[in-house]
Design a protein around this motif. Structure first.
Motif, short mmCIF file in Angstrom:
data_model
loop_
_atom_site.label_atom_id
_atom_site.label_comp_id
_atom_site.label_asym_id
_atom_site.label_seq_id
_atom_site.Cartn_x
_atom_site.Cartn_y
_atom_site.Cartn_z
N PRO A 42 1.07 -1.14 -0.05
CA PRO A 42 0.14 0.10 -0.01
C PRO A 42 0.84 1.30 -0.06
CG PRO A 42 0.29 -1.22 2.16
CD PRO A 42 0.49 -1.52 1.68
N PHE A 43 0.26 2.53 -0.40
CA PHE A 43 1.09 3.53 0.00
C PHE A 43 0.19 4.62 0.68
CE2 PHE A 43 -0.69 3.57 -4.47
CZ PHE A 43 -1.18 5.29 -4.45
N ALA A 44 0.04 5.55 1.44
CA ALA A 44 -0.44 6.33 2.14
C ALA A 44 -0.99 7.30 1.16
CB ALA A 44 -0.10 7.53 3.02
N ASP A 183 6.68 9.91 2.59
CA ASP A 183 6.37 10.46 0.85
C ASP A 183 7.26 9.32 0.12
OD1 ASP A 183 5.28 12.33 0.11
OD2 ASP A 183 6.90 13.94 0.57
N GLY A 184 6.04 9.26 -1.58
CA GLY A 184 7.17 9.26 -2.57
C GLY A 184 7.48 7.42 -2.64
N PRO A 200 10.75 3.19 -3.11
CA PRO A 200 10.94 4.06 -4.19
C PRO A 200 9.38 3.93 -5.20
CG PRO A 200 13.13 4.07 -3.58
CD PRO A 200 12.11 2.92 -4.02
N PHE A 201 8.63 4.48 -5.19
CA PHE A 201 6.96 5.36 -5.89
C PHE A 201 6.99 6.30 -6.22
CE2 PHE A 201 2.85 3.75 -5.75
CZ PHE A 201 2.67 3.37 -7.59
N ASP A 202 7.70 7.42 -7.06
CA ASP A 202 7.55 8.85 -7.70
C ASP A 202 6.78 8.70 -8.73
OD1 ASP A 202 8.32 11.25 -8.07
OD2 ASP A 202 9.11 11.05 -7.35
N CYS A 203 5.96 8.53 -8.46
CA CYS A 203 5.24 8.67 -10.19
C CYS A 203 5.34 9.72 -10.66
CB CYS A 203 3.57 8.80 -10.24
SG CYS A 203 3.58 6.67 -8.95
N PRO A 377 1.77 9.33 -3.26
CA PRO A 377 1.97 8.24 -2.60
C PRO A 377 2.53 9.69 -1.68
CG PRO A 377 2.65 7.31 -4.77
CD PRO A 377 2.87 8.28 -4.87
N SER A 378 2.62 9.29 -0.19
CA SER A 378 2.30 10.36 0.53
C SER A 378 3.16 10.24 1.94
CB SER A 378 1.09 11.65 1.03
OG SER A 378 0.21 12.20 -0.32
#
Ligand code: ADP
Ligand code: MG
Length: 385
Positions: A42-44, A183-184, A200-203, A377-378
């Motif tokens: 998941p991501f926030a 974050d990210g 890392p998931f910096d869209c 993603p926060s």
């Protein structure tokens, strides 16, 4: 003073000692795995629930939400009983009251408090407004009373509140995402060991967007079906002589399926085991910076939830099919299913096209208009004042 702090002051007649915030979440992949000791990613969300709070000297708990018409709910912590949680229009208060109950049950020295919450997380949209409320409350109470808890401990207590006090048999993913995400990053979660890793998931940097399509429907089946899926998974694991379906390796799936007589059990097992494998593959792609290539795995995950796990619905299927036809790299329902939200991975420039396509498809099918937002993603929960 923040808006939530100001509202607290107007409500209770004195300023809060602090404001804490906890986000909703979207699960990128790894659905219905958390009660099988499996993996999730998941991501926030940027949308959060804020809780303004202060200690009370008389030991009472007063709760208020800007998002419900119930008014202030006053409870005596010493009399909180999971057999008799607040009901009716006060039902929402079971979430924060349950957190206080869980902290006390764990032997932690938590006293009374005044609490006022306000949320940007839509309730019942599969984006975990419940975990956001629990985690914001838990962080506020722990901070106010000087109780040192790690984030995973906090998440576990929030989950206990929902399971044992509110009476919802959820897994731990939602609370962990809200409490621990950064974050990210997506949060890789091993729901057995509670080990976590930040992937890392910096869209935005990759020119991508994540669309959250809230179908705004919640079908009545959801609660009963959730219990049935859990029981089915636990039964299949027992039949296979395993502690949990997590212990069935992907490469042994076909052999194991041959040992299960019931076709429904076979489908459920196939979903859980392939879904765990998809989490592993998506994580590897994210680590390699190959974000676009996760798309087909998302769509495969949707098919698995739709066909093998049977927890999708017409609105979710339409959102996924339409987003994909309009150029998404992949899309899937996210959350427990039977309504709630879908997630689509798209090129940044494709946002207006995909949004319009989904909106028009819903109108053509006679569904209420979906609520479509962009999710980056926060950060996880934090004290903000
Ligand atoms: P989800 O977690 O997907 O949003 P749930 O059914 O698990 O859906 O939780 C929604 C419930 O949580 C609401 O019906 C309400 O009782 C409670 N809740 C969540 N956020 C708030 C809020 N800001 N104020 C009052 N109650 C809330
Ligand atoms: Mg929830």
């Amino acid at each position: 003073m923040s808006g939530t702090a100001q509202e607290f002051k107007e409500l209770y007649g004195y300023p809060p000692e602090g404001v804490w915030a906890a986000p909703g979440r979207v699960n990128l992949i790894g659905e219905h795995t958390d009660y099988n000791d499996g993996f999730a990613l998941p991501f926030a969300l940027p949308q959060r629930t804020e809780a303004a709070a202060a200690r009370r000297t008389d030991g009472m708990l007063r709760l208020h939400s800007a998002d419900t018409p119930s008014g202030v709910v006053t409870l005596d912590p010493a009399e909180l009983d999971p057999a008799r949680p607040p009901k009716g229009s006060d039902g929402w208060a079971a979430y924060p009251a349950g957190v206080l109950w869980a902290l006390r049950e764990a032997g932690l020295p938590v006293g009374g408090a005044d609490l006022h919450v306000r949320s940007e997380v839509p309730a019942g949209a599969g984006l975990s407004s419940s975990a956001a409320l629990e985690v914001a409350t838990a962080l506020a109470l722990a901070d106010l009373h000087g109780i040192p808890l790690t984030r995973p401990e906090l998440a576990a207590l929030a989950r206990r509140a929902e399971n044992a006090y509110v009476g919802v048999p959820c897994g731990v993913m939602d609370q962990m995402a809200s409490a621990c995400a950064t974050d990210g990053h997506a949060l890789h979660l091993d729901t057995r060991s509670l080990r976590q890793a930040h992937i890392p998931f910096d869209c935005a940097a990759a020119g991508l967007r994540l669309l959250v399509i809230d179908t705004r429907v919640k079908h009545d089946l959801a609660d009963g079906a959730y219990a049935e899926r859990r029981a089915s998974c636990h039964g299949a694991a027992a039949a296979l002589g395993l502690p949990a379906l997590r212990d069935l390796p992907y490469r042994e799936l076909e052999q194991a399926l041959a040992r299960l007589a019931d076709p429904v059990a076979r489908s459920r097992v196939r979903h859980v085991v392939t879904e765990n494998e998809r989490v592993v593959r998506v994580e590897a792609l994210l680590r390699a910076g190959r974000l676009r290539e996760t798309g087909p795995l998302l769509t495969e995950g949707h098919r698995s939830l739709r066909d093998d796990y049977a927890v999708s619905c017409a609105e979710l299927d339409l959102a996924v099919a339409t987003a994909n036809a309009a150029g998404a790299y992949g899309a899937r329902m996210t959350g427990g299913g039977f309504g709630g939200s879908a997630l689509a991975l798209i090129d940044a420039e494709a946002e207006p096209v995909v949004t319009r396509a989904v909106t028009e498809a819903f109108a053509r099918a006679g569904h209420a208009p979906p609520r479509i937002t962009v999710a980056a993603p926060s950060a996880g929960a934090a004290r903000i004042l």
